[in-house]
Write a protein that holds these residues in place. Sequence first.
Motif, short mmCIF file in Angstrom:
data_model
loop_
_atom_site.label_atom_id
_atom_site.label_comp_id
_atom_site.label_asym_id
_atom_site.label_seq_id
_atom_site.Cartn_x
_atom_site.Cartn_y
_atom_site.Cartn_z
N ILE B 678 5.89 5.68 5.50
CA ILE B 678 5.73 4.29 5.60
C ILE B 678 6.41 3.54 4.41
N THR B 679 7.20 2.69 4.54
CA THR B 679 7.96 2.01 3.77
C THR B 679 7.52 0.52 3.64
N VAL B 680 6.97 -0.04 2.46
CA VAL B 680 6.49 -1.24 2.57
C VAL B 680 7.81 -2.28 1.91
N ASP B 681 8.22 -3.09 2.82
CA ASP B 681 9.43 -3.82 2.48
C ASP B 681 9.25 -5.55 2.76
N THR B 682 7.77 -5.81 3.28
CA THR B 682 7.48 -7.07 3.15
C THR B 682 6.00 -6.94 2.88
N THR B 683 5.40 -8.05 3.01
CA THR B 683 3.95 -8.19 2.50
C THR B 683 3.22 -8.36 3.86
N SER B 684 3.92 -8.59 5.14
CA SER B 684 2.82 -8.55 6.14
C SER B 684 3.13 -7.26 7.11
#
Lengths: 735, 735
Positions: B678-684
């Motif tokens: 899982i890569t977090v690349d935005t806050t939504s």
Amino acid sequence: MRTLSAVITSSTSFGHCFFHRLTLRHSHKTLTSPLAPCFRRHFTPTMAAPEDSLRKALADKQSEVENQGNQVRSLKAGKAAKSEIDAAIEALNALKLQKASIEKDLQATLSSADGSVNREAFRQAVSNTLERRLFYIKSFNIYGGVAGLYDYGPPGCAVKSNVLAFWRQHFVLEENMLEVDCPCVTPEVVLKASGHVEKFTDLMVKDEQTGTCYRADHLLKDFCNDKLQKDLNITAERAKELKHVLAMLDDFSAEELGAKIKEYGIVSPDTKNPLSDPYPFNLMFQTSIGPSGLIPGYLRPETAQGIFVNFKDLYYYNGNKLPFAAAQIGQAFRNEISPRQGLLRVREFTLAEIEHFVDPEDKSHPKFSEVAELEFLMFPRELQMSGESAKAIRLDEAVAKGIVNNETLGYFIGRVYLFLTRLGVDKKRLRFRQHLANEMAHYAADCWDAEIESSYGWIECVGIADRSAYDLRAHSEKSGEALVAHEKFPEPREVEVLVISPVKKEIGLAFKGSQKNVVEALESMKEKEAFALKADLESKGEVDFYVCTLGKNVSIKKNMVKISKEKKKEHQRVFTPSVIEPSFGIGRIIYCLFEHSYYTRASKAGNEQLNVFAFPSIVAPIKCTVFPLVQNQKYEDIAKDISKSLTVAGISHKIDITGTSIGKRYARTDELGVPFAITVDTTSSVTIRERDSKDQIRVDVKEAASVVKEVTEGLRSWADVWATFPHHSSASADE
Amino acid sequence: MRTLSAVITSSTSFGHCFFHRLTLRHSHKTLTSPLAPCFRRHFTPTMAAPEDSLRKALADKQSEVENQGNQVRSLKAGKAAKSEIDAAIEALNALKLQKASIEKDLQATLSSADGSVNREAFRQAVSNTLERRLFYIKSFNIYGGVAGLYDYGPPGCAVKSNVLAFWRQHFVLEENMLEVDCPCVTPEVVLKASGHVEKFTDLMVKDEQTGTCYRADHLLKDFCNDKLQKDLNITAERAKELKHVLAMLDDFSAEELGAKIKEYGIVSPDTKNPLSDPYPFNLMFQTSIGPSGLIPGYLRPETAQGIFVNFKDLYYYNGNKLPFAAAQIGQAFRNEISPRQGLLRVREFTLAEIEHFVDPEDKSHPKFSEVAELEFLMFPRELQMSGESAKAIRLDEAVAKGIVNNETLGYFIGRVYLFLTRLGVDKKRLRFRQHLANEMAHYAADCWDAEIESSYGWIECVGIADRSAYDLRAHSEKSGEALVAHEKFPEPREVEVLVISPVKKEIGLAFKGSQKNVVEALESMKEKEAFALKADLESKGEVDFYVCTLGKNVSIKKNMVKISKEKKKEHQRVFTPSVIEPSFGIGRIIYCLFEHSYYTRASKAGNEQLNVFAFPSIVAPIKCTVFPLVQNQKYEDIAKDISKSLTVAGISHKIDITGTSIGKRYARTDELGVPFAITVDTTSSVTIRERDSKDQIRVDVKEAASVVKEVTEGLRSWADVWATFPHHSSASADE
């Protein structure tokens, strides 16, 4: 409701601790040993007041009886008047009655303090159920068995595997620990470094005729307990002495133990033969590795060493960062001299150990706040020394006040508390007892045992010790591999270092062949010594200096050595990490869980007591049973469909299509601690029964498996389910 | 895509089997022993045609070269014309070239048949990755290690615990088996009864100077393989002989092995010293139990005996009903003479064993239909004998045709197939090989090994044997405890029984002191013998009758014995159950899984090969990683929230907040076989990446944990998820 209604308050000692390494053996205590004992029984110096005064009253009354007896005899000898003699006899009889009454009170006091009768009856009831339902079995029983070896039968094995799965979830997964799995067979070199080969012993005595072996401290303990409990005629002073011996048992040397055994005239319990002097017996099972017999080995007495020897690789695996924890679950082995106490003192057992490596200069824990507000029974050493009881203390308070040495130790105490209580250990019979100063090894910073109260007394089930850098240092030294951590500074730091520069030319001229010894002696000075020398040389020009490799003083002149402090840039700090070790005796935890979960209740007819194990779902060997109410193909088919859904959901269950009455089937599974039962009594809906309340709800056939899944996996409480579904009551559905 | 693209077809022998009891040791084979060997290498009697003809062509060409050489020499000696000599030399050179070409072909044939170069390179690549990422570690490495002992490091340990959890789910839970947990330390009496003390040996030779020990069959095998692979000048006949020796290796007695070693002049491989004669070495680790040293014990070489000795209790636990299966997972120990082949031949290992007890008269299985239609590679003994290869056979066909002895055995073969393939074993490199008639113990009804192909050849990883009643009978006899089952008849059955009634009065008169011997001899006659005697007595009136306890014939008259058949009512049948035993070498399965899961692929820049383990989710040590794309507090907070949700869902995962490039972070975790990232690349919303396809989807932050839970737990396929969510492509998200 529990048959053991009275809370057992005795803190009878319970032998050495299961999992503290070396530190648990008392017999080799020397003050200077790095392997000094860490475990000593809880010693309450104050004596039980009623027992004391009763013993004294009994002794006084005995004197009165004797005096009055003499009186009667002298009246008779003096041919006194019959009325006078009768009156004296009447007084004597009255005194004898009073004495008997005191004896009865003393007996009652002793057995209520000890509680041994109740406790043994309770234990027997639990054991009978456990053995009959095959929770455990004496190993190799058809060949007569072997003391200290037990099998887990099907429900016991399921409980064990549930406890271990929860342990893995609660510690390894939630804390991101590095789990490893090392062999049981261990070469001698490893256990020499750890100190086990030399020190892992118990003191043993032998029957001089038959050669039968006994643990020396056990014989002395049995003798003292026996006297205290059964001999009403010992004086209060004698009772005090015996209690003192019991309290000191773990501190006795071989000589002291031997002297006490001689003093009390203790003989072999089976034959009454004389006993040998006590001598140490190493508790490790020995074997040899390979066909040549040249590699001596042992079965590991704990799993921790496997982690320590892998420190370097694990540190690397963790990105060369501290703190991190490694964990291991596995078998450990101790060749006990004469195992007793069933599942609590065995020769092979499962340990689950955590070694948390931490910078000794920073023992804070980032997640401490998650456990900070927990409040539970703690028994700090101050309370033990002053004879008080354990009391409820908040964890953050305990750390803030320094009762618990540091946050990381406190964090693990909190996590252990959560682990044990979620398994079903009764909070009121769980305490964290701090080791007394003289119980701990000198290198240990602090040590706490999670003790669970059972019919055997307070049992150490988890040890949580801050062992400082001892283990890594021992293996670094013996293996030559530096087991250290590095702290890289963000920027190089300027440090002042001592620089000693012997002027070799001058020293060579003065001492010729001894030049090297003098140079080395000068270079090995510590800062304080070096600057004292420097000051002396500056004031006197010449100073006597002791060179230990020469065994004599030499005369050092000012021109022979330069001593200064210089500034240097350092890029990192190299240090041996401290280790905080929570170590779990899985078998002990499970046995205590059995006792805490067991209760009996009357059958519906009231003619028998039925056994129940109130296991929480995570522990229960089977989560659910499926019963067709009566033998009927349609019900059976539905039961099988539900069984299939439960299998898919991963819920362990049992289907019982026998024609036995539903009440009997419930009773059978209550005795295995099965929390829920699905009974198929129509083709559209079924009942789900909860074990302890015996409450039943009515649920659609299609929903049954998922409702059971939700309640067993803790996604939903029974109370919630009870509030949601229609209730069902049926006379037949009771025992 | 796999680097080992060519399927390895060689069936090179692979030492003795890991878990078949006694039966696996070849060295004590006698035809009459109940412990005859069950394992023999797969022997293909037909010789490889090209190798054969090339060896012959090479020998012929060598003769031609020699003849032509002689020709040249004689021409020179006879001072022939220069042109004649030159022509002869030219012919000689042409022949030499032809010979070199044949040598080259032979070399190529040998190395392609053997494939050892490719296989070793592949193995080295896998091992490097496994060791670097700490899947396993040489035990006690800082002390130089011990041959045959390995630790599982964090990812290896997680894989092992996943494999065992799945084993428990697939076998114990789904089949309602009774799992038990018995000690490793086992008293000698148990292993005497089972035959291990006497027979569990390998043949060993010693270097006569240094005392170094070697396995005799290994030395002979190495010698033969070496000759065959490296010596191009041996004749086709010699090659055939050496291959025959390899095939017969397991059948050689100590004497035969010794004779071959002498014949071939085999010496100590390290020192070239002469070797001792082969002699048996018992492979169990020995120890003693208790302080007196009087109870000899061993570390169990298998877990099965713990189940057999508990048969009576387990049968009772199962309501005195057959069939039922007991299971055990635990450590087993074999003190190998000289362990080789890494994780495949170790001194301590985890076994998972099932003992399925069944009525010998009814080996049907109620769930056979669930596996009946499975079709996979089977290698029945007929195919092996005729030199053919394994072929795909449907399980119901195999049972119907009698290839597999019975339904229950067939059922377990099917279940093992499902177990292994669900773990990720490649179906094309898995076969079930039947034991040849002379491999099996005489009491065994049938025996199949699940063999997995690895770089070491075909490895026996699971043995599935119908062991008949051997084990229970052995323990009944030695312990005196009847380990039997009862079949209660619904109604009593009338049976004809043989009644032999010696007339003691007449026999006493005739034989006086020998009366008892004669009576016993008469009573112990079998039916056939008794009725033959009866017929003889009726026709002749007097018959010679041999009494073995007297060692002579006596004369029996008609009036001395009555022989008849009588009808009797029987209420039950008492019998010793048969046992069908699937036995799993967990470490071997895991090692083969490592090899089958490993592949490499080029990095995006194309400048390096990246390692990947294509573990299915149930096996993967970590199910998911969570990465903030860049270092940023907001992303980090989201990553931590997702991590918490994953923990609650019980999904093992790792969060990596280092600033390393996302490509490198993916590559690192591909190498651990982590299936999802899982890569977090935005806050939504976040991306979820699948390891093997490198495909990415875009998912709402709140949904991320539950999507990963669904795909890792197999509730939803990646294809399904891929079809549902928007796709994401990013140049940075590649290696």
